[in-house]
Design a protein around this motif. Structure first.
Motif, PDB file in Angstrom:
ATOM      1  N   VAL A 774       0.837  -1.198   0.000  1.00 23.20           N
ATOM      2  CA  VAL A 774       0.000   0.000   0.000  1.00 23.20           C
ATOM      3  C   VAL A 774       0.874   1.251   0.000  1.00 23.20           C
ATOM      4  O   VAL A 774       0.599   2.225  -0.720  1.00 23.20           O
ATOM      5  CB  VAL A 774      -0.946  -0.022   1.215  1.00 23.20           C
ATOM      6  CG1 VAL A 774      -1.828   1.219   1.214  1.00 23.20           C
ATOM      7  CG2 VAL A 774      -1.805  -1.272   1.212  1.00 23.20           C
ATOM      8  N   LYS A 775       1.928   1.267   0.784  1.00 19.62           N
ATOM      9  CA  LYS A 775       2.820   2.422   0.820  1.00 19.62           C
ATOM     10  C   LYS A 775       3.502   2.645  -0.525  1.00 19.62           C
ATOM     11  O   LYS A 775       3.612   3.778  -1.001  1.00 19.62           O
ATOM     12  CB  LYS A 775       3.867   2.228   1.917  1.00 19.62           C
ATOM     13  CG  LYS A 775       3.304   2.162   3.327  1.00 19.62           C
ATOM     14  CD  LYS A 775       4.406   1.931   4.347  1.00 19.62           C
ATOM     15  CE  LYS A 775       3.826   1.817   5.759  1.00 19.62           C
ATOM     16  NZ  LYS A 775       4.879   1.556   6.759  1.00 19.62           N
ATOM     17  N   VAL A 776       3.940   1.581  -1.111  1.00 27.09           N
ATOM     18  CA  VAL A 776       4.614   1.725  -2.412  1.00 27.09           C
ATOM     19  C   VAL A 776       3.618   2.198  -3.461  1.00 27.09           C
ATOM     20  O   VAL A 776       3.963   3.013  -4.342  1.00 27.09           O
ATOM     21  CB  VAL A 776       5.280   0.397  -2.818  1.00 27.09           C
ATOM     22  CG1 VAL A 776       5.929   0.532  -4.192  1.00 27.09           C
ATOM     23  CG2 VAL A 776       6.319  -0.023  -1.789  1.00 27.09           C
ATOM     24  N   LEU A 777       2.385   1.701  -3.418  1.00 33.65           N
ATOM     25  CA  LEU A 777       1.362   2.174  -4.352  1.00 33.65           C
ATOM     26  C   LEU A 777       1.138   3.671  -4.205  1.00 33.65           C
ATOM     27  O   LEU A 777       1.052   4.401  -5.206  1.00 33.65           O
ATOM     28  CB  LEU A 777       0.058   1.416  -4.115  1.00 33.65           C
ATOM     29  CG  LEU A 777      -0.132   0.074  -4.804  1.00 33.65           C
ATOM     30  CD1 LEU A 777      -1.376  -0.617  -4.299  1.00 33.65           C
ATOM     31  CD2 LEU A 777      -0.195   0.254  -6.314  1.00 33.65           C
ATOM     32  N   VAL A 778       1.034   4.161  -2.986  1.00 35.49           N
ATOM     33  CA  VAL A 778       0.859   5.593  -2.760  1.00 35.49           C
ATOM     34  C   VAL A 778       2.036   6.368  -3.331  1.00 35.49           C
ATOM     35  O   VAL A 778       1.862   7.380  -4.031  1.00 35.49           O
ATOM     36  CB  VAL A 778       0.684   5.878  -1.244  1.00 35.49           C
ATOM     37  CG1 VAL A 778       0.709   7.374  -0.981  1.00 35.49           C
ATOM     38  CG2 VAL A 778      -0.602   5.260  -0.736  1.00 35.49           C
ATOM     39  N   TRP A 779       3.237   5.901  -3.051  1.00 37.67           N
ATOM     40  CA  TRP A 779       4.436   6.617  -3.524  1.00 37.67           C
ATOM     41  C   TRP A 779       4.501   6.623  -5.051  1.00 37.67           C
ATOM     42  O   TRP A 779       4.803   7.653  -5.656  1.00 37.67           O
ATOM     43  CB  TRP A 779       5.672   5.949  -2.931  1.00 37.67           C
ATOM     44  CG  TRP A 779       6.942   6.694  -3.211  1.00 37.67           C
ATOM     45  CD1 TRP A 779       7.469   7.727  -2.498  1.00 37.67           C
ATOM     46  CD2 TRP A 779       7.851   6.436  -4.290  1.00 37.67           C
ATOM     47  NE1 TRP A 779       8.636   8.151  -3.065  1.00 37.67           N
ATOM     48  CE2 TRP A 779       8.901   7.373  -4.166  1.00 37.67           C
ATOM     49  CE3 TRP A 779       7.877   5.539  -5.342  1.00 37.67           C
ATOM     50  CZ2 TRP A 779       9.967   7.409  -5.062  1.00 37.67           C
ATOM     51  CZ3 TRP A 779       8.931   5.575  -6.238  1.00 37.67           C
ATOM     52  CH2 TRP A 779       9.964   6.500  -6.096  1.00 37.67           C
ATOM     53  N   ILE A 780       4.205   5.508  -5.672  1.00 44.24           N
ATOM     54  CA  ILE A 780       4.264   5.410  -7.139  1.00 44.24           C
ATOM     55  C   ILE A 780       3.249   6.353  -7.778  1.00 44.24           C
ATOM     56  O   ILE A 780       3.555   7.091  -8.719  1.00 44.24           O
ATOM     57  CB  ILE A 780       4.015   3.962  -7.589  1.00 44.24           C
ATOM     58  CG1 ILE A 780       5.194   3.065  -7.199  1.00 44.24           C
ATOM     59  CG2 ILE A 780       3.761   3.882  -9.089  1.00 44.24           C
ATOM     60  CD1 ILE A 780       6.426   3.258  -8.022  1.00 44.24           C
ATOM     61  N   LEU A 781       2.007   6.354  -7.268  1.00 46.87           N
ATOM     62  CA  LEU A 781       0.961   7.188  -7.863  1.00 46.87           C
ATOM     63  C   LEU A 781       1.249   8.668  -7.670  1.00 46.87           C
ATOM     64  O   LEU A 781       1.059   9.476  -8.583  1.00 46.87           O
ATOM     65  CB  LEU A 781      -0.395   6.809  -7.278  1.00 46.87           C
ATOM     66  CG  LEU A 781      -0.921   5.418  -7.625  1.00 46.87           C
ATOM     67  CD1 LEU A 781      -2.261   5.161  -6.946  1.00 46.87           C
ATOM     68  CD2 LEU A 781      -1.047   5.241  -9.134  1.00 46.87           C
ATOM     69  N   GLN A1033       0.508  -0.733 -15.551  1.00 48.47           N
ATOM     70  CA  GLN A1033       1.965  -0.810 -15.485  1.00 48.47           C
ATOM     71  C   GLN A1033       2.485  -0.197 -14.195  1.00 48.47           C
ATOM     72  O   GLN A1033       3.455  -0.691 -13.607  1.00 48.47           O
ATOM     73  CB  GLN A1033       2.576  -0.105 -16.700  1.00 48.47           C
ATOM     74  CG  GLN A1033       2.327  -0.801 -18.020  1.00 48.47           C
ATOM     75  CD  GLN A1033       2.899  -2.209 -18.043  1.00 48.47           C
ATOM     76  OE1 GLN A1033       3.963  -2.477 -17.474  1.00 48.47           O
ATOM     77  NE2 GLN A1033       2.197  -3.129 -18.691  1.00 48.47           N
ATOM     78  N   LEU A1034       1.857   0.866 -13.724  1.00 48.48           N
ATOM     79  CA  LEU A1034       2.267   1.464 -12.459  1.00 48.48           C
ATOM     80  C   LEU A1034       1.996   0.517 -11.296  1.00 48.48           C
ATOM     81  O   LEU A1034       2.822   0.376 -10.383  1.00 48.48           O
ATOM     82  CB  LEU A1034       1.540   2.790 -12.244  1.00 48.48           C
ATOM     83  CG  LEU A1034       1.913   3.934 -13.197  1.00 48.48           C
ATOM     84  CD1 LEU A1034       1.017   5.138 -12.945  1.00 48.48           C
ATOM     85  CD2 LEU A1034       3.367   4.309 -13.040  1.00 48.48           C
ATOM     86  N   VAL A1035       0.835  -0.123 -11.299  1.00 51.30           N
ATOM     87  CA  VAL A1035       0.504  -1.068 -10.236  1.00 51.30           C
ATOM     88  C   VAL A1035       1.454  -2.257 -10.253  1.00 51.30           C
ATOM     89  O   VAL A1035       1.926  -2.723  -9.204  1.00 51.30           O
ATOM     90  CB  VAL A1035      -0.963  -1.522 -10.371  1.00 51.30           C
ATOM     91  CG1 VAL A1035      -1.285  -2.633  -9.375  1.00 51.30           C
ATOM     92  CG2 VAL A1035      -1.900  -0.350 -10.178  1.00 51.30           C
ATOM     93  N   LEU A1036       1.762  -2.750 -11.447  1.00 55.76           N
ATOM     94  CA  LEU A1036       2.687  -3.867 -11.553  1.00 55.76           C
ATOM     95  C   LEU A1036       4.084  -3.468 -11.077  1.00 55.76           C
ATOM     96  O   LEU A1036       4.777  -4.244 -10.411  1.00 55.76           O
ATOM     97  CB  LEU A1036       2.736  -4.357 -13.005  1.00 55.76           C
ATOM     98  CG  LEU A1036       3.549  -5.621 -13.280  1.00 55.76           C
ATOM     99  CD1 LEU A1036       3.006  -6.796 -12.483  1.00 55.76           C
ATOM    100  CD2 LEU A1036       3.551  -5.949 -14.773  1.00 55.76           C
ATOM    101  N   LYS A1037       4.482  -2.246 -11.405  1.00 55.15           N
ATOM    102  CA  LYS A1037       5.779  -1.760 -10.931  1.00 55.15           C
ATOM    103  C   LYS A1037       5.797  -1.648  -9.410  1.00 55.15           C
ATOM    104  O   LYS A1037       6.789  -2.006  -8.759  1.00 55.15           O
ATOM    105  CB  LYS A1037       6.104  -0.410 -11.570  1.00 55.15           C
ATOM    106  CG  LYS A1037       7.457   0.121 -11.152  1.00 55.15           C
ATOM    107  CD  LYS A1037       7.898   1.281 -12.023  1.00 55.15           C
ATOM    108  CE  LYS A1037       7.100   2.534 -11.744  1.00 55.15           C
ATOM    109  NZ  LYS A1037       7.682   3.730 -12.415  1.00 55.15           N
ATOM    110  N   ALA A1038       4.707  -1.167  -8.830  1.00 56.39           N
ATOM    111  CA  ALA A1038       4.636  -1.067  -7.382  1.00 56.39           C
ATOM    112  C   ALA A1038       4.723  -2.443  -6.729  1.00 56.39           C
ATOM    113  O   ALA A1038       5.393  -2.623  -5.701  1.00 56.39           O
ATOM    114  CB  ALA A1038       3.342  -0.372  -6.979  1.00 56.39           C
TER     115      ALA A1038
END
Length: 1233
Positions: A774-781, A1033-1038
């Motif tokens: 969840v933290k990485v998803l927030v940071w990526i977005l 692609q962003l979600v997969l990267k996260a």
């Protein structure tokens, strides 16, 4: 590739029959007298008649001449005319039969190999019979040309073999009869191959004879023999010509044997080989990297010799030779490109698009200015010395002799400095000055400091001092006073060019000539009386080259003998050959000498000690353009990446002399980890060298591994010695074809593979994984939105920047929704495959559904050995399809709810909401990501997962606001914007839900691997996510970043605070590529030289041991037990179940999860020099074995691994289609300035 048993024959049964049919056809020039099946007698009779037809026609003319009816030239014209008419009749008959015949479709037979060359003959002159006897020509032009040529061959051959003429040469009637009979056999063989049916030649150069050059081979050599006889007829009283004619008449009889053994080259190979030999030894040039460059350089160099003959002034001749010799030794293509680029530079916007990679660094205007200065100084020195110095024959006190002394001293110094640079002296004794135990770049560079300084001194002596000293020696020679002399024009044009083209060899030649002059001072000797200095240097150059070839060939022959004797598998069959070689060693030496004189490869048949003289061919050994073909695969990209850095390292090593004497045709082998680099020198000149780099396959076959292991042993024995080792030790692998030279610091990827057992399957790590995700998803977005807004601002300014932004956000209170997902969410049945009866199938089945507007790319399927099947949607960049997965990608799904499209429309309404901060639009997500696909009850349930403190931290540390005024207050306002936060909550929760599907339990290792590879479980959010490729692609990267974070935390320790987590993610973003090896972006990251690359994989063949207790599958009985229980809990339920308890402890499990990390760093590549004649000989055998014997068996003897010959690696390095390197560079020009 499995090891070959001693019972495996060199040729299998089918190939043996094929060879026994083909070889007699080659010997006779084309008649197929051994067919392998029953044919009518007239087939053989017709072939015999066609074979003897030239003899009959020539015999008519011979009889008329012997009876005195016709003169010899009229006899030749009559025989030639009759043969011309006959040839036209034969060719047009063949063309008529081909046009008349009708193609009949054959029924399939069980024995295809036996039926493939069978023919059905109906009559003696039927169409099928004529097509079999006379296949005809492909092109109508060749039909006419070959017919005319057949007439000339018959006419001149009749003239050549007239009995009276042969009797005049030898004065023996018996010899005349023998030469007449067997000479006409030679003519009949040549005519049949030209006009009736062309035999497959053992001397095959091209893989395909597109232009029908092969039929010209045998008539070409007949013309060569006849031309000498014609010269003798019209140029009488020349004893040398008469002796040559007598010898050639005898050799004429043996031409069929030379053709059958493949000793004489085909026309194309002969033409290229002759140009190379004349250019190198007659004109002072070098072998060229391409055939076109060779042709152009040959024409220009020949024109230089002819022009120098007609210059009336001696000073002009010397200046012309010096200037042209210097210019032709330069890399003229690089200079011309630099000139063209400078002229058109103002028309080109980007220099990188017109300038090849690395060329702008290799050739600069400083070098161009250096060449101009050197040329001017050379012309001044030559002109002044030639004009003012006195000319006299060499004596011990003459100025030329004094310069000769200086050159001798200079040669000794250069030789010592060159030997110091390599790890071995003479390839035998270890160099005491070379660093010991070389394993790291830093240590090597520290120890090599003195050698680098010595290399600089050596380069100055070679590039500047030596050429000017040799020019002084040549300019003072008395032979230059003689104008219009062919020997002076040829000899001195070559000498003045060799000074620059190949300085080291030219220095050796001049030193030898000077020493011979000082030792033989008498002017009455043939050496001093009949030869000038230029011709002496030419002869010494030929002898030098042939002596080096003889030593290399002799070493190769001894190595083949030792390899055959030490190979236990075939010792019984090779013992006889080894004994015969020893008994007939004088004959073997003569064979090697003959091969050396022709500069042709010594061909070991099937790489056994059964030697033949291969046909002469160019240095490159292959007809195609270098670097145009390779067997490209996924590993090719690693060679692409390392070649620029390797080229730079080779540049320094060659300039210092670490690789020994650089000559065209030299081969080097580099080794690093699992990579093998094959380097071939194509062309050499003044301060430049042209080479080709090949990369061999990385897969570990048994043959490849066996030879690679020996290569490692050879290099370890040379470069990884202890400090206390002997000062001057001996090379233990001296008999090997590989001699270590040096190590090169090269920037490349090191490959480290690790087993992730205990990390990826740890319950604690997987539990932390969900929170970190969840933290990485927030940071990526957030990072994506900040970069996106920055890019939009750079393109154009927003007109309503100060106004409040309106966005579409799902309402917090929408129409009532049922709490159960089954009541609200459904999946479109069009996206599901029909259930298959075979749920344990290994092969995945793909069912193409309805194509969407924005499809997502289907990634490659990974097949793993665990049985079962599931229908998962695999997504990538731009396409989508439903894939039946197997192995670890399987999850049991019993069914899906039906789709209620109307209910989807009534789910929510989307009101318009305003941001509370005017700057929030800078971090807003795209509008297409704002739609809602989850029920509000699910969003509220998962809302607690959203880390608000982390969200605030990420916003406050964004770099996009640091350049603005009041940045801190802007960030505070954005962080307090509730609407923006809610938007991120919905996006993060939806993406998080799509990654784990309906089951929100702790993910399993198999689930991690599936999602990492792009295979997402089914959920109501799956379609919503896959319709947005950029978001996916962003979600997969996260997800991949989170996995890497989990591995790093398990290996290096936990993350202390948010700052450390941010630094870690920023490092992933800037220095890492985390993905799959099969991704195109992986290759792009390698070529862009990302510092680190990571990939997750699964190896089903490896065994892992684990201490996790075994789980038993129990039947449901009384009690509320789970169907699966850990073994340690069974003791408390022992009285309720009748089971057998298992012993706890370590157990093996097949299949492990692996991690692969590529690290870009400067590492050492070990380089050694290969025996060039060993490479040429094995390549010659490869060409014969595949193109003539068609022995393409993957398990054939000649491709099996051998530690001395390196057979498997040598075959791999051959040009396709015979070899299979996975990378081959275009000719690379390295400037040694």
């Amino acid at each position: 590739m499995r090891r070959m048993s001693p019972d495996v024959p060199l040729l299998n049964d089918y190939k043996q029959d094929f060879f026994l049919k083909r070889f007699p056809q080659t010997v006779l020039g084309g008649p197929r007298l051994k067919l392998g099946y029953c044919a009518p007698p007239y087939i053989y009779v017709n072939q015999i008649i066609l074979f003897l037809m030239p003899w009959v026609l020539g015999g008519i003319g011979t009889l008329l001449y012997q009876f005195g009816i016709l003169e010899d030239y009229y006899t030749a014209a009559l025989s030639g005319g009759l043969m011309l008419f006959t040839a036209f009749v034969i060719q047009f008959t063949s063309r008529y039969a081909r046009n008349k015949s009708v193609t009949v479709e054959r029924m399939l037979t069980t024995n295809i190999l036996a039926e493939e060359d069978e023919h059905e003959f109906t009559s003696c002159v039927g169409a099928e019979t004529i097509k079999f006897l006379i296949p005809g020509k492909k092109h109508i032009v060749n039909t006419v040309f070959h017919s005319v040529l057949a007439g000339l061959v018959c006419g001149l051959g009749t003239w050549y073999l007239l009995p009276n003429r042969v009797t005049q040469l030898y004065g023996s009637a018996g010899g005349t009869v023998l030469l007449f009979v067997f000479g006409w056999m030679t003519l009949c063989i040549g005519e049949y191959s030209l006009i009736v049916n062309t035999a497959t030649e053992t001397a095959t150069f091209q893989t395909q004879d597109t232009y029908e050059i092969t039929p010209l081979m045998r008539p070409l050599y007949i013309f060569v023999f006849v031309s000498v006889d014609l010269a003798h007829r019209f140029m009488v009283n020349i004893p040398v010509l008469e002796q040559m004619n007598q010898i050639l008449h005898i050799l004429f009889v043996f031409l069929p044997f030379l053709w059958a053994l493949g000793t004489l080259p085909p026309p194309d190979a002969l033409f290229l080989w002759a140009m190379e030999q004349v250019l190198e030894f007659g004109l002072g040039g070098s072998s060229m990297s391409t055939h076109l460059r060779l042709l152009i350089m040959f024409i220009i160099s020949s024109g230089t010799v002819i022009t120098s003959y007609f210059i009336p002034s001696t000073v002009g001749v010397v200046l012309f030779m010096t200037g042209l010799g210097f210019l032709l030794s330069l890399n003229l293509s690089g200079m011309s490109f630099l000139f063209r680029h400078s002229v058109t530079k103002h028309r080109v916007e980007t220099k990188s698009k017109t300038l090849p990679s690395g060329l702008e660094k290799q050739f600069t205007w400083k070098e161009f200015l250096f060449y101009i200065i050197v040329l001017v100084l050379a012309l001044l020195e030559t002109g002044l010395l030639h004009h003012f110095a006195g000319f006299s024959h060499i004596s011990k006190s003459s100025p030329q002799a004094i310069v000769g002394y200086i050159l001798m001293i200079l040669f000794i110094i250069l030789w010592i400095l060159k030997e110091i640079q390599s790890v071995y002296i003479f390839g035998i004794f270890r160099n005491p000055f070379y660093p010991k135990d070389v394993q790291t770049v830093t240590l090597f560079l520290e120890k090599q400091t003195k050698l680098v300084k010595i290399g600089v001194v050596r380069r100055i002596l070679i590039n500047i001092v030596s050429p000017f000293a040799m020019i002084a020696f040549l300019s003072m020679d008395s032979a230059l006073q003689r104008l219009h002399s062919v020997s002076v024009s040829i000899g001195f044009t070559r000498a003045f060019r060799m000074v620059w083209q190949n300085t080291e060899n030219a220095l050796l030649e001049i030193v030898i000539v000077s020493a011979v002059h000082l030792l033989i001072s008498s002017t009455d000797t043939w050496w001093n009386r009949s030869l000038d200095t230029g011709i002496r240097l030419l002869l010494v150059g030929i002898m030098r080259d042939r002596l080096i070839q003889f030593i290399s060939k002799l070493q190769f022959a001894v190595t083949v003998l030792l390899a055959s004797w030490t190979e236990k598998k075939r010792r019984k069959s090779t013992t006889t050959l080894c004994i015969l070689n020893i008994v007939f060693s004088p004959f073997m030496l003569l064979l090697i000498v003959f091969s050396t004189l022709l500069s042709s490869p010594l061909l070991p048949l099937f790489t056994l000690p059964l030697f033949l003289v291969g046909f002469p061919r160019p240095v490159q050994s292959w007809p195609g353009v270098v670097g145009t073909t390779a067997c490209v695969c996924a590993d090719t990209v690693y060679y692409y990446q390392m070649v620029p850095s390797l080229t730079t390292a080779l540049q320094s090593a060659m300039a210092a002399g670490s690789l020994g004497l650089i000559l065209p045709g030299s081969h080097y082998l580099g080794r690093f980890q699992d990579r093998l680099i094959w380097i071939m020198i194509l062309e050499c000149g003044y301060t430049y060298c042209c080479l080709n780099i090949k990369g061999l396959e990385l897969q570990e076959t048994s043959c490849h591994t066996a030879e690679a292991r020996r290569v490692d042993e050879v290099f370890q024995g040379a470069f990884e010695q202890e400090e206390y080792a002997r000062v001057c030790s001996i090379n233990e692998h001296f008999g090997n074809v590989l001699t270590p030279c040096t190590v090169l610091p090269v920037k490349l990827y090191s490959d480290a593979r690790s087993v992730l057992s205990g990390i990826i399957d740890s319950h604690d790590n997987l539990k932390e994984f969900k929170g970190d995700l969840v933290k990485v998803l927030v940071w990526i977005l957030v990072q994506f939105c900040s970069r996106r807004s920055s890019m939009q601002e750079n393109v154009q300014k927003t007109e309503n920047k100060g106004k409040a932004s309106l966005i579409i956000l799902p309402a917090l209170n929408s129409s009532p929704q049922p709490e159960s997902l089954e009541d609200t969410d459904s999946l479109n049945s069009e996206n599901l495959d029909d259930w298959s009866d075979d749920i344990f199938g290994e092969e995945p089945t793909i069912k193409k559904g309805k194509e969407e507007k924005d499809q997502v790319k289907v990634l490659p399927v990974i097949n793993l050995p665990i049985p079962g099947s599931v229908e998962s949607q695999r997504v990538g960049n731009h396409s989508t399809s439903t894939v039946t997965e197997c192995s670890l990608y399987q999850a049991v799904v019993l069914g899906y709810p039906a789709v209620d499209k109307g209910e989807q429309e009534d789910r929510t309404y989307i009101p318009l909401m305003e941001f509370s901060c005017s700057h929030s639009h800078l971090l807003s997500l795209p509008e297409e990501w704002m739609s809602n696909c989850l029920p509000n009850s699910k969003v509220k349930e998962m809302r607690s997962l959203f880390p608000e403190d982390w969200y605030q931290f990420v916003l406050k540390h964004l770099e996009c606001f640091h350049s603005k005024e009041n940045a801190s207050s802007i960030v505070e306002e954005i962080a307090k914007d509730r609407v923006l936060k809610e938007f991120y909550v919905h996006a993060v929760v939806t993406c998080y839900f799509s990654l784990f599907g309906v089951d929100n339990m702790t993910p399993s290792p198999g689930h991690i691997l599936r999602v990492y590879s792009g295979v997402l479980p089914w959920s109501v959010a799956l379609d919503w996510l896959t319709e947005k490729p950029e978001l996916f692609q962003l979600v997969l990267k996260a997800f991949r970043y989170t996995l890497k974070l989990m591995i790093d935390k398990a290996s290096l320790g936990p993350i202390e605070d948010f700052k450390e987590l941010t630094d870690c993610l920023e490092e992933y973003e800037s220095d890492w590529y985390i993905g799959l090896v099969s991704d195109e972006k992986w290759k792009e990251a390698v070529l862009q030289e990302k510092p680190y690359l990571f990939s997750l994989g699964y190896d089903p063949n490896m065994l892992s041991k684990t201490e996790t207790p075994l789980r038993l599958v129990l039947p449901r009985t009384q009690g509320s037990l789970s169907p699966q229980l850990p073994v340690e809990r069974l003791f408390s339920y022992k009285k309720n179940f009748s089971i057998s308890l298992l012993t706890l402890g370590m157990y093996s499990q097949k299949g492990v999860y692996t991690g692969r990390v590529l690290t870009l760093q400067e590492l050492l590549i070990q380089v050694g020099k290969l025996n060039a004649e060993a490479v040429r000989g094995q390549w010659a055998n490869l060409s014969w074995e595949l193109l003539y014997a068609t022995n393409d068996d993957e398990e054939r003897y000649s491709i099996q691994a051998h530690p001395l010959l390196l057979r498997n690696l040598t075959v791999q390095a051959a040009d396709p289609p015979l070899g299979y390197p996975i990378y081959s560079s275009k000719p690379l020009h390295i400037h040694l300035f």
